[in-house]
Write a protein that holds these residues in place. Structure first.
Motif, PDB file in Angstrom:
ATOM      1  N   ASP A   1      58.644  19.480  -5.348  1.00 26.75           N
ATOM      2  CA  ASP A   1      59.881  20.037  -4.791  1.00 26.75           C
ATOM      3  C   ASP A   1      60.527  20.954  -5.818  1.00 26.75           C
ATOM      4  OD1 ASP A   1      62.166  20.618  -3.469  1.00 26.75           O
ATOM      5  OD2 ASP A   1      63.030  18.617  -3.536  1.00 26.75           O
ATOM      6  N   TYR A   2      60.048  22.206  -5.851  1.00 32.29           N
ATOM      7  CA  TYR A   2      60.590  23.161  -6.817  1.00 32.29           C
ATOM      8  C   TYR A   2      61.818  23.899  -6.297  1.00 32.29           C
ATOM      9  CZ  TYR A   2      56.144  22.565  -9.256  1.00 32.29           C
ATOM     10  OH  TYR A   2      55.065  22.043  -9.919  1.00 32.29           O
ATOM     11  N   HIS A   3      61.865  24.131  -4.991  1.00 31.33           N
ATOM     12  CA  HIS A   3      62.837  25.080  -4.472  1.00 31.33           C
ATOM     13  C   HIS A   3      63.786  24.496  -3.427  1.00 31.33           C
ATOM     14  CE1 HIS A   3      60.404  27.900  -6.639  1.00 31.33           C
ATOM     15  NE2 HIS A   3      59.352  27.527  -5.953  1.00 31.33           N
ATOM     16  N   GLY A   4      63.672  23.187  -3.161  1.00 32.74           N
ATOM     17  CA  GLY A   4      64.633  22.512  -2.302  1.00 32.74           C
ATOM     18  C   GLY A   4      64.793  23.157  -0.946  1.00 32.74           C
ATOM     19  N   SER A   5      66.029  23.510  -0.622  1.00 36.95           N
ATOM     20  CA  SER A   5      66.345  24.040   0.706  1.00 36.95           C
ATOM     21  C   SER A   5      66.019  25.515   0.864  1.00 36.95           C
ATOM     22  CB  SER A   5      67.833  23.821   1.006  1.00 36.95           C
ATOM     23  OG  SER A   5      68.638  24.493   0.043  1.00 36.95           O
ATOM     24  N   ASP A   6      65.552  26.174  -0.197  1.00 39.80           N
ATOM     25  CA  ASP A   6      65.195  27.591  -0.093  1.00 39.80           C
ATOM     26  C   ASP A   6      63.813  27.702   0.536  1.00 39.80           C
ATOM     27  OD1 ASP A   6      64.645  30.273  -0.350  1.00 39.80           O
ATOM     28  OD2 ASP A   6      65.369  30.434  -2.409  1.00 39.80           O
ATOM     29  N   LYS A   7      63.799  27.729   1.853  1.00 37.37           N
ATOM     30  CA  LYS A   7      62.518  27.710   2.569  1.00 37.37           C
ATOM     31  C   LYS A   7      61.684  28.952   2.280  1.00 37.37           C
ATOM     32  CE  LYS A   7      63.858  24.728   6.413  1.00 37.37           C
ATOM     33  NZ  LYS A   7      63.880  24.573   7.890  1.00 37.37           N
ATOM     34  N   LEU A   8      62.334  30.108   2.151  1.00 36.32           N
ATOM     35  CA  LEU A   8      61.570  31.315   1.851  1.00 36.32           C
ATOM     36  C   LEU A   8      60.905  31.193   0.489  1.00 36.32           C
ATOM     37  CD1 LEU A   8      60.610  34.147   2.529  1.00 36.32           C
ATOM     38  CD2 LEU A   8      62.775  35.033   1.602  1.00 36.32           C
TER      39      LEU A   8
END
Length: 771
Positions: A507-514
């Motif tokens: 989980d590197y970017h959490g809620s940043d789906k792009l």
């Protein structure tokens, strides 16, 4: 999508800005002559060389070629200089370099006498990342010092990634040029004339043949196939498998060329006693306890398998996580233990039975008109698989025993299905023991005929190994070094490499789906362009979004009726994620049989990455760019070694970013400057066409004709002076003609700017393509 500026409109402004930018710079060595003289120490070898790539930021005629004749890390070349820095003064030494791999370059400025070694090592403040093309690297010099000599250790081999010496004296050389002393720390780039990246495609530099891009049916396709509305299921199948486009030319799906079908071990029949909490992770088994088969099992999975077959997916791959529970030591489809170093859960007397079971399943589907091109009997054998899903540990010698039994069982059924091995849980097990010698060193163990685990004499075994891309992507240095090691080991044994499973487990970017989706594009690039993967498979094609996982585990999001935590048997709806379209930037266009070709100038994992693939009939080339950065990049593309009889026709871009999903853009010309959007994946489908029989291409219709042919610029007409610039605005050659027809040889096939000064004082500028 914004595309293109014509270079000749930029020529004048570039020349002005260029001279202003370097007015205070001091040239220490440009290697256009033998002055100052260059010496070599401790095994280094130096020679003057013609510039091997006279384009990009460095189009000079000559440069320095450096090689090594020993393994001394301190091999160095040196040349005299004369400058002084006062106390508190800072200057920057700029050096253009060109290597085929990342070097560890050191300079020393503290030699006190001519030819002395010096002792203080300095490395550049920026890394060399544009492998294969010229890049400016910059060293910071602080006063007070009087510098009489620059010492250059061109290949120390300590701090590059992957580390190690990369030069030799036969085939791998380093090139150095245009060493200057400057007040500015900003690297010289092509951006001063509107171009950030000069990307070179070499169609004669061939790497792996792509076999396909895929995804798996685990775990949710069984309940979705059984219970969801037919319209929703058809939509899923279309998005995964379709190779068609809509009326505007936009892909309707991502055209997967591989589909992985999970042959279950029977945990579903055990219900809550299966040691697997989530029902969708339990799988039915075609085999009954009495030895009979029930081919109606896994019916939901079979629905999607039939869809893949009907859509013409080129490779159907069967994979097995566990033997049937009737054949295991503990009666479960997982090992029920916590010993990662332990052996298989398959009972000693059931190796042949397990092999027969797999062959029977393959034969059944073959009789039904569904051909599995591959079967993978082993999945992540390095793990203990104690609970949570079906799985089985294996020691290497146990794998060898099972594969021999399976090879025989398949042949006995007249099946041509290949055996895919070994689906390593971590790439590091493929080239090292990774802390578990009985489950690692897989290339060496399975393909060294001196080993007892040798598998090469099994006729149906694919000549390569599969691995999963998890846990090797914590940072860019790890991404690059691990995959370089996979490549090195596969090449050492002359075998292929297959990437058979990946999703964003970390989980590197959490809620940043792009960002998650762009990271997926980045990992695909790394696996293809660094590790040389022949296949690339995503893990779970369809999945729910739970536990704040966001979009890390699916291509298509399932939204069950009743919410993300509801039972899948209640039906639901779907939404296509950016992950789907990012994978589609590769899978829709790069078809089985395409070959990866050499690309330089776009290989920085921190910003712009580019890879390219040539169709087997030379009809097209596909280039895929992943722009990881927040900035747009202007790119100029050069095409080298285009197949005989062909030329570049047009290029059609397809973009996936915040607002586009694999959306087709307007076609562009080969000589245009491209703008690659920030945080995007962009594919260019580059059509190649047969050349016209005319050997000479006329560019200008004026009284003075300027055209290119056979590595020459031809000028027909009366002129007083001829000047040739590269597309970055640097003057390459000047000639004062003595006739009305002149030919000027150039080093490379490229586009040049030619300025002719006529006898009446008028000036004509032409943009000339030389092949």
């Amino acid at each position: 999508m914004q595309i293109s500026f014509k270079y000749y409109f930029l020529l004048l402004s570039f020349l002005v800005s260029f001279h202003c930018a370097i007015a205070q710079d001091v040239v220490l060595h440009d290697f256009e002559s033998e002055s100052p003289a260059v010496g070599a120490l401790h095994g280094a070898a130096y020679s003057a060389s013609e510039n091997p790539l006279s384009e990009g930021i460095n189009s000079t005629a000559n440069c320095a070629q450096i090689s090594r004749t020993s393994t001394n890390w301190y091999e160095m070349v040196y040349f005299p200089v004369d400058f002084t820095l006062t106390q508190g003064e800072t200057k920057y030494l700029h050096m253009m370099v060109k290597y085929d791999a990342q070097p560890d370059i050191i300079i020393r400025t503290d030699a006190e006498t001519t030819g002395a070694r010096g002792s203080v090592d300095m490395r550049a403040i920026n890394s060399y990342t544009d492998l294969g093309i010229w890049q400016d690297i910059v060293f910071e010099l602080n006063g007070a010092q009087s510098v009489i000599q620059i010492n250059l250790l061109a290949d120390a081999g300590w701090e590059n990634s992957p580390s190690g010496q990369i030069l030799n004296n036969t085939s791998s050389f380093g090139y150095i040029d245009e060493i200057i002393l400057s007040d500015s720390s900003t690297p010289r780039t092509a951006s001063s004339n509107g171009v950030d990246k000069n990307v070179v495609f070499d169609m004669a530099n061939i790497y792996q043949t792509i076999q396909g891009f895929g995804a798996s049916d685990a775990w949710n396709t069984d309940p979705v196939g059984d219970y969801w509305n037919i319209l929703v299921k058809n939509d899923i199948a279309k998005k995964l498998f379709s190779k068609s486009v809509d009326a505007s030319g936009n892909p309707l799906g991502i055209g997967l060329s591989r589909w992985r079908f999970n042959i279950g071990g029977g945990s579903a029949e055990q219900g809550d006693n299966a040691n697997i909490e989530m029902p969708e992770r339990r799988a039915e088994c075609f085999l009954n306890e009495d030895g009979s088969y029930n081919w109606t099992k896994q019916s939901g999975q079979q629905w999607f398998l039939n869809q893949a077959n009907d859509y013409g997916v080129e490779q159907l791959v069967a994979f097995v996580n566990s033997p049937p529970r009737f054949y295991t030591k503990n009666g479960r489809a997982n090992s029920d233990n916590s010993d990662r170093y332990g052996g298989t859960n398959l009972a000693d007397d059931h190796y042949g039975d397990f092999a027969t079971f797999m062959a029977d399943v393959i034969k059944h589907f073959e009789d039904e008109g569904i051909h599995f091109s591959q079967i993978s009997p082993i999945n992540e054998p390095q793990y203990e698989w104690s609970s949570g899903q079906e799985g089985c540990p294996w020691l290497n010698y146990e794998v060898t025993q099972l594969v021999g039994e399976l090879n025989t069982a398949l042949l006995n059924n007249d099946l041509s299905t290949n055996i895919l091995l070994s689906e390593a849980a971590d790439y590091r097990y493929m080239y090292s023991d990774n802390g578990n010698g009985d489950k690692g060193d897989l290339y060496w163990k399975f393909f060294s005929n001196a080993r007892s685990e040798y598998l090469g004499d099994n006729s149906l075994v694919l000549q390569g190994l599969g691995g999963h891309s998890y846990w090797t992507e914590t940072d860019d240095a790890t991404i690059r070094s691990v995959r370089q090691n996979v490549y090195n080991k596969s090449i050492e044994f002359g075998k292929e490499f297959y990437q058979t499973e990946y999703c964003m487990m970390n989980d590197y970017h959490g809620s940043d789906k792009l960002a998650n989706s762009l990271f997926l594009g980045k990992l695909i690039y790394a696996d293809l362009a660094i590790a040389n993967a022949c296949t690339w498979d995503y893990w779970t094609a369809i999945e729910r979004e739970r536990w704040s996982q966001y979009n890390r585990f699916y291509l298509i999001r399932l939204q069950p009726n009743g919410g993300d935590y509801a039972d899948l048997s209640a039906g639901g709806s779907i939404s296509a994620d950016k992950n789907l379209w990012v994978l589609g930037n590769y899978s829709f266009f790069i078809r089985p049989g395409y070959k990866r070709i050499g690309v330089s100038g776009a290989n920085n994992l921190a910003d712009l990455m580019g890879s390219a693939y040539l169709a087997p009939d030379n009809s097209e080339m596909v280039a895929v760019y992943v722009n990881w950065s927040e900035s747009a990049y202007t790119v100029y593309q050069t095409f080298q070694n285009i197949p005989d009889g062909y030329e570049i026709a047009e290029m059609t871009p397809y973009i996936t970013d915040e607002t586009h999903n694999l959306q087709k853009q307007s076609s562009v010309q080969a000589d245009e400057v491209l703008s690659i959007a920030p945080r995007s994946v962009t594919t260019f489908v580059i059509k190649l066409q047969n050349k016209n029989t005319t050997a000479v291409q006329t560019i200008s219709n004026s009284a003075v004709q300027v055209y290119g042919k056979d590595k020459m610029i031809c000028v027909q007409g009366a002129i007083s002076k001829l000047e040739v610039f590269n597309l970055q605005g640097r003057l390459i050659q000047t000639q004062q003609p003595n006739s009305d027809y002149n030919e000027l040889s150039v080093h490379n096939s490229a586009i040049y700017i030619v300025k002719t000064i006529h006898h009446d004082g008028s000036v004509q500028t032409n943009k000339v393509l030389v092949k």
